[in-house]
Design a protein around this motif. Structure first.
Motif, PDB file in Angstrom:
ATOM      1  N   GLY A 263       0.804  -1.214   0.000  1.00 23.13           N
ATOM      2  CA  GLY A 263       0.000   0.000   0.000  1.00 23.13           C
ATOM      3  C   GLY A 263       0.833   1.256   0.000  1.00 23.13           C
ATOM      4  O   GLY A 263       2.067   1.226   0.114  1.00 23.13           O
ATOM      5  N   GLY A 264       0.147   2.370  -0.159  1.00 18.38           N
ATOM      6  CA  GLY A 264       0.774   3.680  -0.125  1.00 18.38           C
ATOM      7  C   GLY A 264      -0.233   4.707   0.339  1.00 18.38           C
ATOM      8  O   GLY A 264      -1.448   4.495   0.250  1.00 18.38           O
ATOM      9  N   LEU A 265       0.273   5.830   0.826  1.00 14.29           N
ATOM     10  CA  LEU A 265      -0.575   6.862   1.427  1.00 14.29           C
ATOM     11  C   LEU A 265      -0.446   8.195   0.682  1.00 14.29           C
ATOM     12  O   LEU A 265       0.641   8.586   0.249  1.00 14.29           O
ATOM     13  CB  LEU A 265      -0.167   7.097   2.889  1.00 14.29           C
ATOM     14  N   VAL A 266      -1.577   8.864   0.538  1.00 13.93           N
ATOM     15  CA  VAL A 266      -1.619  10.272   0.153  1.00 13.93           C
ATOM     16  C   VAL A 266      -2.293  10.994   1.305  1.00 13.93           C
ATOM     17  O   VAL A 266      -3.440  10.703   1.653  1.00 13.93           O
ATOM     18  CB  VAL A 266      -2.404  10.489  -1.157  1.00 13.93           C
ATOM     19  N   LEU A 267      -1.568  11.904   1.931  1.00 16.66           N
ATOM     20  CA  LEU A 267      -2.073  12.604   3.115  1.00 16.66           C
ATOM     21  C   LEU A 267      -2.078  14.105   2.840  1.00 16.66           C
ATOM     22  O   LEU A 267      -1.068  14.673   2.424  1.00 16.66           O
ATOM     23  CB  LEU A 267      -1.214  12.292   4.344  1.00 16.66           C
ATOM     24  N   ASP A 268      -3.227  14.710   3.060  1.00 16.98           N
ATOM     25  CA  ASP A 268      -3.436  16.132   2.777  1.00 16.98           C
ATOM     26  C   ASP A 268      -3.082  16.457   1.326  1.00 16.98           C
ATOM     27  O   ASP A 268      -2.508  17.503   1.026  1.00 16.98           O
ATOM     28  CB  ASP A 268      -2.632  16.995   3.738  1.00 16.98           C
ATOM     29  N   GLY A 269      -3.423  15.512   0.439  1.00 13.35           N
ATOM     30  CA  GLY A 269      -3.254  15.728  -0.988  1.00 13.35           C
ATOM     31  C   GLY A 269      -1.865  15.474  -1.530  1.00 13.35           C
ATOM     32  O   GLY A 269      -1.644  15.646  -2.729  1.00 13.35           O
ATOM     33  N   ALA A 270      -0.924  15.047  -0.684  1.00  8.52           N
ATOM     34  CA  ALA A 270       0.455  14.845  -1.132  1.00  8.52           C
ATOM     35  C   ALA A 270       0.903  13.422  -0.797  1.00  8.52           C
ATOM     36  O   ALA A 270       0.475  12.841   0.205  1.00  8.52           O
ATOM     37  CB  ALA A 270       1.387  15.862  -0.461  1.00  8.52           C
ATOM     38  N   PRO A 271       1.783  12.847  -1.634  1.00  5.33           N
ATOM     39  CA  PRO A 271       2.279  11.506  -1.310  1.00  5.33           C
ATOM     40  C   PRO A 271       3.077  11.544  -0.022  1.00  5.33           C
ATOM     41  O   PRO A 271       3.884  12.454   0.201  1.00  5.33           O
ATOM     42  CB  PRO A 271       3.176  11.176  -2.512  1.00  5.33           C
TER      43      PRO A 271
END
Length: 302
Positions: free
Chosen positions: A140-148
């Motif tokens: 998996g991967g995360l985008v937090l507050d619109g940024a990777p």
């Protein structure tokens, strides 16, 4: 000019070219010679790069790389679990040597998948999302507050190694009871066989899904067991990161409602916090191109 993108995994190597709008105009894949030496694997990558440069007319504006991990952003090296000969392999330097004078940016394959889905797939408009693959492994991967969100070393988002059973099976990561040991395709097949599922040698997750659709009780139990583990992990990551969206792709996710219906049902048992009540779960849209698309976006953010 075009952006060159690479997606390197233990099973396949993909290369692509994207126009300035981010549309892939060329893609190619080859099998990863994962059992070969480091230079043989690199030779396959270099050939893909050379072929793509030929299509581009010899010049590109930037290069984005999605690689299986672990990776090390600071040194530009990669040590993919499923490419045994690549340990601390200087991938960024090697690529830069083939495409001199062009910025090269590296990201984990999970965060690139998340970035691709956020930019052009199922995650458009979401600001806090987890994109995950349920296949041979769980990544998996995360985008937090619109940024990777890459984390300290570039390896944030390795959700397959969230522990869901403290007394569970040993995992390839060296831990025990990770969600990957329960919910990956091979793990579900292994559990089903141990509990009475009779299938011909070599039958995998696709055959297990077919058996479950036909009403095989053990196959259905394997999917329910796997989805409960996934639900526990999703709820945990959702609470830690305050997510609004989870995107699920990968080979096992292609089973559709067989996976998503029990997963949504199980999630309802775990999402007790008020701020998680609006968390949405959706299928991925970009399929096998998500990593390439994310690598293009990553290069553009550099």
């Amino acid at each position: 000019m075009h952006t060159l993108c690479l997606d390197i995994g233990g099973t396949k190597i993909a290369a692509g070219l994207a126009d300035p709008a981010g549309t892939l105009i060329h893609t190619a894949t080859c099998a990863t010679p994962a059992a070969s030496g480091a230079e043989q694997v690199w030779a396959a990558v270099a050939e893909m790069i050379t072929d793509a440069l030929g299509v581009a007319g010899g010049a590109v504006a930037a290069v984005g790389i999605a690689s299986a991990g672990p990776i090390d952003l600071h040194s530009g090296t990669v040590s993919p679990i499923n490419i045994a000969s690549w340990r601390g392999f200087p991938l960024v330097d090697r690529v830069a040597g083939v495409v001199p004078g062009v910025p090269v940016r590296l990201g984990g394959d999970g965060v690139c998948m998340a970035l691709g889905e956020h930019w052009r797939g199922a995650g458009r408009g979401a600001r806090f999302l987890l994109a995950m693959v349920v296949s041979t492994g769980v990544g998996g991967g995360l985008v937090l507050d619109g940024a990777p969100y890459a984390g300290r070393t570039g390896n944030a988002g390795h959700v397959g190694h969230v522990v869901v059973d403290r007394e569970g099976e040993a995992c390839s990561c060296g831990g025990r009871g990770c969600v990957e040991t329960v919910a990956s395709g091979p793990s579900m097949v292994r559990w089903a066989r141990a509990n009475g599922w009779s299938a011909p040698p070599g039958a995998g997750a696709r055959a297990l899904a077919d058996a479950a659709r036909a009403g095989d009780e053990v196959a259905l139990a394997a999917f329910h067991r796997g989805t409960r583990a996934l639900a526990a992990m999703i709820a945990s990551v959702g609470a830690v990161c305050d997510l609004d969206l989870v995107i699920v792709g990968g080979g096992v996710a292609k089973s559709g409602r067989l996976l998503f219906d029990p997963l949504r049902e199980a999630l309802a048992d775990y999402l007790g916090l008020d701020f998680l009540s609006a968390l949405r779960l959706v299928p991925a849209e970009l399929g096998g191109e998500a990593g390439l698309v994310g690598a293009v976006r990553l290069a553009g953010l550099g």
